[in-house]
Enzyme design. Structure first.
Site, PDB file in Angstrom:
ATOM      1  N   ASP A 170       0.872  -1.175   0.000  1.00 12.44           N
ATOM      2  CA  ASP A 170       0.000   0.000   0.000  1.00 12.44           C
ATOM      3  C   ASP A 170       0.907   1.222   0.000  1.00 12.44           C
ATOM      4  OD1 ASP A 170      -2.237   1.813   0.440  1.00 12.44           O
ATOM      5  OD2 ASP A 170      -3.334   0.107   1.244  1.00 12.44           O
ATOM      6  N   HIS A 211       1.145   2.000  -3.371  1.00  8.90           N
ATOM      7  CA  HIS A 211       0.108   2.800  -4.025  1.00  8.90           C
ATOM      8  C   HIS A 211       0.567   4.239  -4.220  1.00  8.90           C
ATOM      9  CE1 HIS A 211      -3.365  -0.074  -2.679  1.00  8.90           C
ATOM     10  NE2 HIS A 211      -2.453  -0.661  -3.409  1.00  8.90           N
TER      11      HIS A 211
END
Length: 464
Positions: A285, A319
């Protein structure tokens, strides 16, 4: 305090927070005019951040019964060593070479948990080894499983040494809680959202067995003077390093590798005076995600993320490299990122600001400079006010300065802005940037005072 009284207090706090937010959003903001101004502000903030110093006393965990065989559960040995260290004025709780299995480790003031070179702490995959404590989960307060390493209301604490913290998470245990549609955690997550919106007393929001809300790796709550340095962190069940409502935080020389869902690298929440430097991120992430609480809890507490310096870091998968949001209801200001390297086809964004009108909050005074990028997938610079569902709290993004970004192979966009017409992104400036290989140079809707100075995209000098 009864739930009814707490709810009334929460509603009143939210109402007054709205008034303050509306007023502050309209107040004049200092606009940087030259690079020297944010650099001077960063230098001022740097002087406010000082790592803690500990007495030269060592407390070896093996003297408290710990065994480094990778099989013996050493939770009590860690607890005894930390208690003895704190009782005797502080120092280092030393983990020698070996593989030390344990449940939750709770730090106390003046304690430095220190790993010898190549020492390893392996955390149990049994949820019963993590007691229910007060904390935050995705920006919302609750009672839930303790983070693997946890502290509440402590000062002068550290985690140091060139050893390994192994969260031991796999898709057979912790990661399995958030796979499938719907995942096991969805029901409890929805309940927590509802309790947050109703502003119930957080200490009555009790979760645990059967709720499947994964613990973070490190969560330090309402602590002051923190150092996390030199360790390698692998296989976190969720967020890796999560200081909450902390002040004077130094995070340096970490190597964080985790590819489960929501395995963010460093997530400071509502913290003040934070230095993150010389770290390596390869995550499932966001690499660094700066936060300040979700929706009602963020507005009720009203503590912005402020005075953060990020420097000399390397980001691989994730991300986003440097991210602000999405749990940003308390706002963020004075965020600086310089001299970083980012390179991966699995890294989505370089600078990402993500919020929504259910979050609200003001993101302002963000400075990024001297970023070398090999590849990214989505956008170099993203300002998105529609990250999640809409609400009644208009977000504000203003005074964003990006300078000297060099990208070899871009992704879908160089610049992406999706903002409200009523609240355009203000004072977004990009200077001396060269971004190659993007599909669409810019996708921008609502901006005000947007400036491009010597910005080249796909070999073409850009104008607004």
């Amino acid at each position: 305090m009864t739930n009814a009284k707490y709810k009334l207090k929460g509603l009143l706090a939210t109402f007054f927070a709205m008034l303050v937010l509306d007023a502050s959003a309209q107040q004049p903001v200092t606009i940087w005019k030259t690079t020297a101004e944010p650099l001077a502000e960063m230098a001022r903030i740097r002087k406010l951040i000082n790592a803690p110093i500990f007495p030269a006393k060592d407390f070896l965990i093996t003297k408290y019964g710990a065994k480094g065989d990778g099989k013996t559960l050493n939770t009590e040995a860690f607890k005894k060593a930390i208690a003895d260290c704190a009782k005797n004025g502080g120092g280092r709780v030393v983990v020698p070479l070996g593989n030390f299995l344990t449940g939750a480790i709770h730090l106390k003031s003046n304690v430095n948990l220190h790993l010898a070179d190549n020492a390893k702490i392996i955390f149990s995959a049994n949820p019963k080894h993590y007691p229910i404590v007060f904390g935050r989960w995705e920006g919302m307060e609750l009672m839930n499983y303790s983070a693997f390493i946890y502290a509440y209301g402590q000062k002068n604490i550290a985690i140091t040494g060139k050893g390994i913290l192994d969260g031991n998470a796999t898709y057979k245990d912790w990661y399995a809680w958030n796979v499938g549609k719907p995942s096991k955690q969805v029901k409890a997550r929805d309940v927590l959202h509802d309790l947050n919106h109703k502003q119930t007393n957080p200490k009555t929001r009790v979760f645990g067995e059967g709720d499947f809300l994964r613990p973070n790796f490190i969560q330090l709550y309402s602590c002051n003077s923190i150092l996390i340095a030199d360790v390698k962190m692998v296989n976190s069940p969720m967020w890796n390093v999560n200081p909450v409502l902390c002040e004077n935080v130094t995070i340096e020389n970490l190597r964080i590798i985790a590819h489960g869902s929501n395995t963010d690298g460093v997530n400071p929440e509502s913290c003040k005076n934070v230095l993150i430097r010389n770290c390596y991120f390869d995550t499932g992430d966001d690499c660094i995600a700066i936060k300040s609480g979700r929706d009602q809890d963020g507005r009720r507490i009203g503590r912005p993320a402020e005075n953060h310096i990020i420097e000399n870091c390397e980001m691989k998968d994730g991300h986003g490299g440097v991210v602000i949001g999405s749990e940003i209801s308390g706002g963020a200001r004075n965020i600086f990122a310089i001299n970083c390297i980012m390179d991966s086809p699995n890294l989505d964004r370089i600078l990402r600001l993500k919020t929504s009108s259910s979050r609200g909050g003001i993101i302002e005074n963000v400075f990024m400079k001297d970023i070398k990028v090999g590849a990214y997938r989505d956008a170099a610079v993203t300002c998105n006010m529609f990250y999640e569902k809409p609400g009644n709290f208009m977000p504000v993004i203003r005074n964003i300065w990006v300078e000297n970004i060099d990208v070899e192979k871009g992704g879908d966009y160089a610049i992406f802005v999706n903002a409200y017409k009523e609240s355009p992104v203000e004072n977004l400036r990009m200077i001396n940037c060269n971004i190659r290989g993007v599909k669409t140079p810019m996708k921008i809707d609502h901006v005000k005072n947007f400036k491009l100075e010597n910005v080249t995209i796909n070999g073409k000098l850009m104008t607004k």
